[in-house]
Design a protein around this motif. Structure first.
Motif, short mmCIF file in Angstrom:
data_model
loop_
_atom_site.label_atom_id
_atom_site.label_comp_id
_atom_site.label_asym_id
_atom_site.label_seq_id
_atom_site.Cartn_x
_atom_site.Cartn_y
_atom_site.Cartn_z
N ASN A 16 0.81 -1.21 0.00
CA ASN A 16 0.00 0.00 0.00
C ASN A 16 0.85 1.26 0.00
OD1 ASN A 16 -2.16 -1.77 2.21
ND2 ASN A 16 -2.53 -1.41 0.06
N ILE A 17 2.05 1.18 0.57
CA ILE A 17 2.97 2.31 0.55
C ILE A 17 4.35 1.80 0.13
CG2 ILE A 17 1.74 3.58 2.34
CD1 ILE A 17 4.00 2.80 4.27
N VAL A 18 5.14 2.68 -0.44
CA VAL A 18 6.51 2.35 -0.82
C VAL A 18 7.42 2.69 0.36
CG1 VAL A 18 8.40 2.84 -2.41
CG2 VAL A 18 6.04 2.81 -3.25
N ASN A 19 8.29 1.76 0.72
CA ASN A 19 9.15 1.94 1.88
C ASN A 19 10.36 2.82 1.53
OD1 ASN A 19 10.44 1.76 4.31
ND2 ASN A 19 10.87 -0.43 4.19
N THR A 20 10.12 4.11 1.43
CA THR A 20 11.22 5.05 1.13
C THR A 20 12.11 5.28 2.34
OG1 THR A 20 9.79 6.94 1.67
CG2 THR A 20 9.87 6.24 -0.63
N ASN A 21 11.59 5.00 3.54
CA ASN A 21 12.40 5.19 4.75
C ASN A 21 13.66 4.33 4.73
OD1 ASN A 21 10.64 7.04 5.83
ND2 ASN A 21 9.62 5.61 7.19
N ALA A 22 13.50 3.06 4.31
CA ALA A 22 14.63 2.14 4.30
C ALA A 22 15.71 2.62 3.34
CB ALA A 22 14.16 0.74 3.94
N ASN A 156 7.91 12.61 6.44
CA ASN A 156 8.02 14.03 6.77
C ASN A 156 8.23 14.27 8.27
OD1 ASN A 156 5.45 13.32 7.58
ND2 ASN A 156 4.49 15.19 6.85
N GLU A 157 8.10 13.23 9.07
CA GLU A 157 8.46 13.29 10.49
C GLU A 157 9.81 12.62 10.74
OE1 GLU A 157 5.35 11.89 13.09
OE2 GLU A 157 3.77 12.60 11.74
#
Length: 417
Positions: A16-22, A156-157
């Motif tokens: 559902n979301i792309v894991n850009t954090n990793a 963004n956090e």
């Protein structure tokens, strides 16, 4: 030191979301000189999260968890981490006050009771204030020398918190100074870049060169380990100079934070040039990239989206004869679009894109992925033909990057300003 990333959230596993954090944290850990061997995504499940965290603690020095710090019942990261470490959750009055202040600014009907859950922290943890949300970050320094870092999931956090607080914290833990510089290249492919640095990479020890492939770009990070910052800079400098000599104008910046569109806007400003864009298959993506740059209003006059032949004639003065003889996707049309955009808006420069992004519409003579990019500058028209591969979005993204690169090169090579 070894670091391990754990991304928490069923929405990641479901796609559902792309894991850009990793991706972001992996790059930052490399910048810090930390060894990253494991990266895991896990759903909002207590048993599976505890198992993964236990394994991570057995093999890594630093564990960074993102996500699962929200106010709902399925947000379990903090609770599971506390249990795994044998610690309690305690109310932090400072965080509770911040949550109250945050909600008082955005709502007038009271604070949901569930949000007070976010004021509970792991006992003994270093609390990192969240300036963009309600869930604080936590750093737990265990008695075994392990460090567990909990960060909120929304980028963004998470990103501001990492850059402001976590990066400096991790930087202080390193036994040596790591100094790195970035060399950003566009206009040539990843394989060509790797071929150009193969000899350097084969014999590298300190500093090292790490290539990162981006859409239409290749970034080279040069990193040195040293006892002092000055020593690290002295080790990196000759390597960067060698890369500049090898890749010349293909390098658009050595400023890590500068993007290609920022570089183009800077060049336009430096040379007192104004710009007009004309887009067909990219439908405004190029103009949007430029508008993303602060201060672009001083150089960007107008942007045209001319998808139909009629709009190309009406707004850009592309001749009917050109469209009939050569077609909308042609070198001639791209050149006339660029010139027409500049002249219609009294701009110094015009940049135009026309092509076949697919998935349909291609022919033997004009296959999907064929794109023409034209640049008009000082009464000179330059048009480049490209053959991109990939899906519709990828072809459009490659078109934008190469349009920016053609614009950049045209300004650099122009000798009349």
């Amino acid at each position: 030191m070894t670091v391990e990333l754990i991304s928490v959230g069923t929405e990641i596993l479901l796609g559902n979301i792309v894991n850009t954090n990793a991706a972001y944290l992996s790059e930052k850990c490399a910048e810090l000189g930390l060894s990253l061997y494991y990266e895991t995504s896990v759903g909002d499940n207590e048993g599976r999260l505890k198992s993964i965290l236990t394994t991570a603690l057995s093999r890594s020095d630093i564990i960074i968890l993102t996500g699962g710090l929200g106010p709902t019942a399925d947000d379990l990261t903090k609770e599971v981490t506390a249990k795994t470490l044998g610690l309690e959750l305690v109310l932090d009055t400072h965080t509770k006050e911040r949550i109250g202040e945050y909600f008082n600014k955005i709502v007038s009907h009271g604070i949901p009771d569930s949000n007070w859950k976010q004021a509970e922290v792991i006992e003994g943890a270093i609390i990192i204030d969240n300036t963009n949300g309600t869930a604080p970050g936590l750093i737990v320094e265990t008695q075994y020398g392990k460090r567990v870092i909990l960060l909120p999931g929304p980028p963004n956090e998470m990103i501001p918190m990492f850059e402001q607080d976590i990066f400096p914290y991790l930087n202080r833990l390193r036994p040596h100074v790591f100094y790195s510089a970035m060399v950003k290249i566009c206009g040539i492919g990843e394989s060509k870049v790797e071929e150009g640095i193969k000899d350097l990479m084969d014999r590298q020890e300190n500093p090292t060169i790490a290539p990162y492939a981006k859409t239409g770009e290749v970034h080279l990070r040069v990193t040195a380990s040293a006892d002092t910052l000055e020593e690290g800079m002295n080790l990196v400098k000759p390597v960067v100079e060698e890369l500049k000599e090898r890749f010349k104008d293909n390098i658009y910046t050595t400023d890590e934070k500068e993007t290609l569109e920022e570089n183009v806007v800077k060049l336009l400003k430096q040379n007192n040039l104004t710009l007009a864009t004309a887009e067909s298959c990219t439908g405004g993506l190029l103009t949007g990239k430029i508008v993303n740059v602060a201060g672009a209003s001083s150089v960007l006059n107008s942007g045209f989206i001319t998808y139909s032949n009629e709009s190309k004639r009406q707004f850009l003065d592309v001749s009917e004869g050109t469209l009939k003889e050569y077609g909308a996707v042609s070198e001639k049309t791209a050149g006339e679009m660029a010139m027409g955009a500049a002249r219609a808006t009294n701009s110094n420069v015009g940049i135009a894109i026309t092509g076949l992004a697919g998935p349909d519409g291609g022919t033997i003579d004009k296959p999907v992925g064929l794109v023409y990019i034209g640049c008009f500058l000082n009464d000179k028209i330059t048009v480049k033909e490209y053959h991109f591969r990939g899906n519709r979005q990828k072809i459009r993204e490659y078109s934008v990057v190469n349009a920016l690169d053609l614009l950049r090169r045209s300004i650099i090579n122009n000798s009349n300003f």
